[in-house]
Enzyme design. Structure first.
Site, PDB file in Angstrom:
ATOM      1  N   ASP A  87       1.071  -1.004   0.023  1.00  0.00           N
ATOM      2  CA  ASP A  87       0.032  -0.069  -0.038  1.00  0.00           C
ATOM      3  C   ASP A  87       0.885   1.243   0.140  1.00  0.00           C
ATOM      4  O   ASP A  87       1.971   1.308   0.381  1.00  0.00           O
ATOM      5  CB  ASP A  87      -0.980   0.232   1.331  1.00  0.00           C
ATOM      6  CG  ASP A  87      -2.051   0.860   1.035  1.00  0.00           C
ATOM      7  OD1 ASP A  87      -2.442   1.512  -0.063  1.00  0.00           O
ATOM      8  OD2 ASP A  87      -2.756   1.128   2.101  1.00  0.00           O
ATOM      9  N   GLU A  88       0.445   2.395  -0.393  1.00  0.00           N
ATOM     10  CA  GLU A  88       1.430   3.453  -0.598  1.00  0.00           C
ATOM     11  C   GLU A  88       2.221   3.440  -1.419  1.00  0.00           C
ATOM     12  O   GLU A  88       3.591   3.772  -1.285  1.00  0.00           O
ATOM     13  CB  GLU A  88       1.304   4.203   0.661  1.00  0.00           C
ATOM     14  CG  GLU A  88       0.406   4.442   1.824  1.00  0.00           C
ATOM     15  CD  GLU A  88      -0.556   5.541   1.073  1.00  0.00           C
ATOM     16  OE1 GLU A  88      -0.185   6.145   0.325  1.00  0.00           O
ATOM     17  OE2 GLU A  88      -1.550   5.671   1.950  1.00  0.00           O
ATOM     18  N   ALA A  89       2.310   2.786  -2.652  1.00  0.00           N
ATOM     19  CA  ALA A  89       3.515   2.420  -3.495  1.00  0.00           C
ATOM     20  C   ALA A  89       4.085   3.397  -4.013  1.00  0.00           C
ATOM     21  O   ALA A  89       5.276   3.428  -4.427  1.00  0.00           O
ATOM     22  CB  ALA A  89       3.193   1.453  -4.465  1.00  0.00           C
ATOM     23  N   GLN A  90       3.415   4.544  -4.016  1.00  0.00           N
ATOM     24  CA  GLN A  90       3.948   5.683  -4.361  1.00  0.00           C
ATOM     25  C   GLN A  90       5.427   6.099  -3.725  1.00  0.00           C
ATOM     26  O   GLN A  90       6.134   6.986  -4.442  1.00  0.00           O
ATOM     27  CB  GLN A  90       3.195   7.029  -4.509  1.00  0.00           C
ATOM     28  CG  GLN A  90       2.532   7.760  -3.529  1.00  0.00           C
ATOM     29  CD  GLN A  90       1.464   6.904  -2.655  1.00  0.00           C
ATOM     30  OE1 GLN A  90       0.935   5.855  -2.961  1.00  0.00           O
ATOM     31  NE2 GLN A  90       0.807   7.499  -1.907  1.00  0.00           N
TER      32      GLN A  90
END
Length: 153
Positions: free
Chosen positions: A23-26
């Site tokens: 999650d929150e790969a950015q």
């Protein structure tokens, strides 16, 4: 953190994993995205990465850019994020003390021990992001529709 080495270490120690979810790969570094691709290719394991693509300046996060470059499949998930006007929200706006900003560091981590500017985020449609019109700005101004400039010459 080397994600590939971590997973191999866990598996070598007797751990089990059927797939990887990020999650929150950015916020991952491009090298970490390469490590996720290696997990898929070398370990034959599915990786599911979730995150946003662009920052408050509408610029790609480096992690998102690399993910787009390497992903086997990209699916846009709509989570019903709506702009204050009711249109589909496609952009992130950063506000400092209630004012929208379009310059500054891509990632800001607040210091809870120091009184400082209040940093916030708001999702907006492209039109209102371009006009820098957050919900606070819209309610502070006249609530009239946009009008075209007319020259009465």
């Amino acid at each position: 953190m080397d994600l590939y080495a971590y997973l191999v270490g866990q598996l070598s120690a007797g751990g089990k994993a059927d797939y990887v979810i990020v999650d929150e790969a950015q916020f991952l570094a491009p090298e970490q995205i390469d490590q996720l691709a290696r997990i898929v290719d070398d370990l034959d394991m599915d990786v599911f990465a979730f995150g946003i693509t662009t920052d408050f300046r509408t610029k790609l996060f480096p992690g998102s850019q690399r993910l787009i470059e390497l992903a086997d499949r990209i699916e846009q998930l709509q989570v019903e994020a709506l702009c204050w006007c009711g249109a589909r929200a496609t952009h992130n706006a950063r506000t400092i003390d209630g004012e929208m900003v379009v310059e500054g560091a891509q990632v800001v981590v607040g210091d809870v021990n120091r009184p400082a500017e209040e940093i916030g985020y708001e999702v907006l449609c492209r039109r209102h992001h371009r006009k820098r019109m957050t919900s606070a700005a819209a309610h502070a101004g006249a609530l009239s529709p946009d009008v075209l400039p007319v020259n009465h010459a």
